[in-house]
Design an enzyme around this catalytic site. Structure first.
Site, short mmCIF file in Angstrom:
data_model
loop_
_atom_site.label_atom_id
_atom_site.label_comp_id
_atom_site.label_asym_id
_atom_site.label_seq_id
_atom_site.Cartn_x
_atom_site.Cartn_y
_atom_site.Cartn_z
N LYS A 86 0.84 -1.20 0.00
CA LYS A 86 0.00 0.00 0.00
C LYS A 86 0.88 1.25 0.00
O LYS A 86 1.48 1.62 1.02
CB LYS A 86 -0.90 0.04 1.24
CG LYS A 86 -1.93 1.15 1.13
CD LYS A 86 -2.29 1.76 2.47
CE LYS A 86 -1.78 3.12 2.72
NZ LYS A 86 -1.97 4.16 1.74
N GLU A 116 9.70 2.69 10.77
CA GLU A 116 10.65 3.77 10.55
C GLU A 116 9.85 5.06 10.55
O GLU A 116 8.95 5.21 9.72
CB GLU A 116 11.40 3.62 9.22
CG GLU A 116 12.37 2.47 9.18
CD GLU A 116 13.53 2.59 10.14
OE1 GLU A 116 13.76 3.70 10.68
OE2 GLU A 116 14.19 1.57 10.39
N CYS A 165 13.43 12.10 6.16
CA CYS A 165 13.46 11.72 7.58
C CYS A 165 14.86 11.92 8.15
O CYS A 165 15.03 12.06 9.34
CB CYS A 165 13.00 10.30 7.74
SG CYS A 165 13.83 9.20 6.61
N GLU A 184 9.12 17.30 14.70
CA GLU A 184 9.50 17.24 13.30
C GLU A 184 8.61 18.16 12.46
O GLU A 184 7.39 18.11 12.56
CB GLU A 184 9.35 15.80 12.79
CG GLU A 184 9.81 15.63 11.37
CD GLU A 184 9.65 14.19 10.88
OE1 GLU A 184 8.52 13.66 10.96
OE2 GLU A 184 10.64 13.60 10.43
P1 NAD Z 1 1.88 9.01 7.33
O1 NAD Z 1 2.12 8.35 8.63
O2 NAD Z 1 0.83 10.02 7.22
O3 NAD Z 1 1.55 7.91 6.22
C1 NAD Z 1 2.41 6.81 5.97
C2 NAD Z 1 1.60 5.68 5.36
O4 NAD Z 1 0.69 5.17 6.35
C3 NAD Z 1 0.74 6.12 4.18
O5 NAD Z 1 0.76 5.10 3.19
C4 NAD Z 1 -0.63 6.25 4.80
O6 NAD Z 1 -1.67 6.11 3.87
C5 NAD Z 1 -0.61 5.11 5.79
N1 NAD Z 1 -1.61 5.23 6.87
C6 NAD Z 1 -2.18 6.36 7.37
N2 NAD Z 1 -3.06 6.05 8.33
C7 NAD Z 1 -3.04 4.72 8.48
C8 NAD Z 1 -3.73 3.80 9.34
N3 NAD Z 1 -4.63 4.21 10.24
N4 NAD Z 1 -3.45 2.49 9.21
C9 NAD Z 1 -2.54 2.06 8.32
N5 NAD Z 1 -1.88 2.86 7.47
C10 NAD Z 1 -2.12 4.19 7.55
O7 NAD Z 1 3.30 9.60 6.86
P2 NAD Z 1 3.61 10.50 5.57
O8 NAD Z 1 3.06 11.85 5.81
O9 NAD Z 1 3.24 9.76 4.33
O10 NAD Z 1 5.20 10.54 5.61
C11 NAD Z 1 5.94 11.49 6.32
C12 NAD Z 1 6.52 10.87 7.58
O11 NAD Z 1 7.30 9.73 7.23
C13 NAD Z 1 7.46 11.78 8.32
O12 NAD Z 1 7.17 11.75 9.70
C14 NAD Z 1 8.84 11.19 8.06
O13 NAD Z 1 9.80 11.43 9.04
C15 NAD Z 1 8.53 9.75 7.95
N6 NAD Z 1 9.58 9.05 7.21
C16 NAD Z 1 10.44 8.26 7.93
C17 NAD Z 1 11.46 7.58 7.28
C18 NAD Z 1 12.39 6.71 8.06
O14 NAD Z 1 12.98 5.82 7.45
N7 NAD Z 1 12.54 6.88 9.35
C19 NAD Z 1 11.60 7.71 5.90
C20 NAD Z 1 10.72 8.53 5.21
C21 NAD Z 1 9.70 9.18 5.88
#
Ligand code: NAD
Length: 479
Positions: A170, A245, A279, A381
């Protein structure tokens, strides 16, 4: 319209999502089918049915498929990079680099399929042999964020398949284009039907269905802390394996003895490139007294030369923020920092249209000085081109400030002192430490991940990926 890939077939969804170019919001990148809960369960059923045969497929079969996928991604890097820059907003060179990384990851894990490893030991009992082997888990649910639309899917899908798992993937709702292109390549790669499935759609529906289905053996997630906590809670409730992550508030220390050019380059590269939407971005610059003013002045000089424009235009240094909501969050944090007494030393203006009149989510990179450790700008963040500066008396205080965060993904130091560099590598509470290098920008063949609130579970990438995607079996044989 781009459809979901379920059980070897391209299926329409329950709804349609529109993928908009953040460099020009009049530009529709494409329309993508959104799966619902029932289609997600269909994908899980297909993956479950495909697992027994795929888990016993030969290393050669897995190598050939993953290697061919890597070759095609690399051959199409310019085209796929253009799509990525168009939908996500990182610059074209950055986007092409990300695509190349995805291709290299598939090739790396193609190789890993050939060398799964294992151990044979004599038992403590006479005549008995012990073997330690690794086996696939089953169906892995993969949930990814929007900021690396092809590399993060690649570093989860490639090891999952290499070690014999089936996948229900997904991608982030906001940027389904690169994920769909990757799925399209996988659909022609020779994978048996059901081994790989793509279900685009909402986190609250598709994502939540993956979390709750008992047939999903493991969930690998990258995204925000808030969603990560939901993933953890759901997986613990049914005892599924999971890996998270999440966010970062990555420090970069600049010591008096640093090479100024190196320090400025590291700070600007990892603070603002990719619009700060990484990130591993350095969002806290911790600078010792003797170099502070010179360093801040040099960073601002460099920031003045950064061209904020269409991600795909030659010469652009910083593309747009990904969407209106993220832009709003970036601006909100600029306001919070100033309300708490910090100084906006440079940038921070939203630019509604570029020189060609394209409406986009442009934001001039912002540097915030005169901050204190407890300010929200130093604790939470932002995930945009917004960097704060903290003043430190000396290395010892800088180290304390660097570790004073609930996160622990990456950390950096700019210094010419071997003593401080060595001490920092040992005492930084981050998963990845950089000396005289930007905190963002890591190799694809070594472990990636953090500590504290940034990560949970085994590392991703490199040989260490096996820890998550396999389960160990210990067998005893009486000869
Ligand atoms: P997000 O948490 O909003 O979404 C991530 C994924 O989770 C998406 O595919 C989203 O549709 C899904 N999701 C949302 N609600 C859900 C639920 N209730 N159940 C299951 N899945 C659900 O994050 P984002 O805005 O897409 O990404 C930004 C974040 O990602 C930042 O906080 C960033 O630091 C982090 N990030 C971390 C790394 C790392 O390796 N540590 C790498 C890249 C991004």
């Amino acid at each position: 319209m781009n459809k979901n890939f379920i059980a070897g077939e391209w299926l329409d969804g329950a709804r349609i999502s529109r993928n908009i170019n953040p460099s020009d919001t009049r530009d529709l990148v494409g329309e993508y089918a959104q799966a619902d809960a029932a289609q997600t369960r269909l994908a899980i059923t297909a993956a479950e049915a495909a697992f027994p045969a795929w888990s016993l497929s030969t290393p050669q079969q897995r190598f050939d498929i993953l290697d061919a996928v890597g070759t095609e991604i690399l051959a199409r890097r310019a085209e796929l990079g253009d799509l990525l820059a168009r939908e996500e907003g990182k610059t074209l060179p950055e986007a092409i680099g990300e695509v190349a990384r995805a291709g290299n990851i598939f090739k790396f894990f193609a190789g890993e399929a050939l060398r799964p490893g294992g151990e044979a030991l004599p038992s403590v009992r006479p005549g008995v042999g012990v073997e330690i082997t690794r086996e696939a888990l089953g169906v892995v649910g993969i949930i990814t964020p929007w900021n690396f639309p092809i590399a993060i899917p690649a570093w989860k899908i490639a090891p999952a398949l290499a070690y014999g798992n089936c996948v229900v993937f997904k991608p982030a709702d906001l940027v389904p284009g690169s994920a769909w292109a990757l799925a399209e390549i996988l659909s022609r790669s020779g994978l048996p039907q059901g081994v790989f499935n793509l279900v685009m759609g909402r986190g609250s529906e598709v994502g939540a269905t993956l979390l709750d289905d008992p047939r999903i053996a493991a969930v690998t997630f990258t995204g925000s802390v808030a969603t990560g906590q939901k993933v953890a809670a759901a997986c613990v409730a049914r005892m599924a394996k999971f890996q998270l992550e999440m966010g970062g508030k990555n420090p970069m220390i600049v010591l008096d003895d640093a090479d100024l050019g190196v320090a400025v380059n590291c700070a600007v590269q990892s603070g603002f490139f990719s619009t700060g939407q990484r990130c591993t971005a350095s969002s806290r610059l911790i600078v010792t007294e003797g170099i502070h003013d010179r360093f801040v002045a040099a960073v601002i000089e460099k920031m003045k030369s950064l061209k904020v424009d269409d991600a795909r235009k030659a010469g652009t240094d910083i593309g747009p923020v990904v969407d209106q909501s993220q832009l709003g969050q970036d601006q909100e944090y600029l306001g919070i920092a100033q309300a708490e007494g910090a100084r906006l030393a440079f940038g921070g203006e939203a630019i509604e249209r570029n020189a060609e009149g394209q409406p986009g989510f442009y934001l001039r990179p912002a540097l915030i000085t005169d901050t204190t450790p407890e300010m929200r700008i130093n604790r939470e963040e932002v995930f945009g081109p917004v960097v704060s500066v903290l003043r430190a008396r000396d290395y010892e205080q800088a180290l304390l400030l660097a570790n004073d965060t609930p996160f622990g993904l990456a950390a950096g130091i700019a210094t010419t002192s071997l003593k401080y560099a060595t001490h920092f590598k040992r005492h930084s509470q981050a998963g990845m430490v950089m000396v005289n290098l930007p905190t963002a920008g890591v190799d694809y063949h070594v472990p990636f991940g953090g500590r504290k609130g940034s990560s949970y579970g085994p590392r991703e990438q490199g040989r260490y990926a096996a820890e998550f995607y396999t389960v160990v079996k210990t067998s005893y044989t009486m000869a």
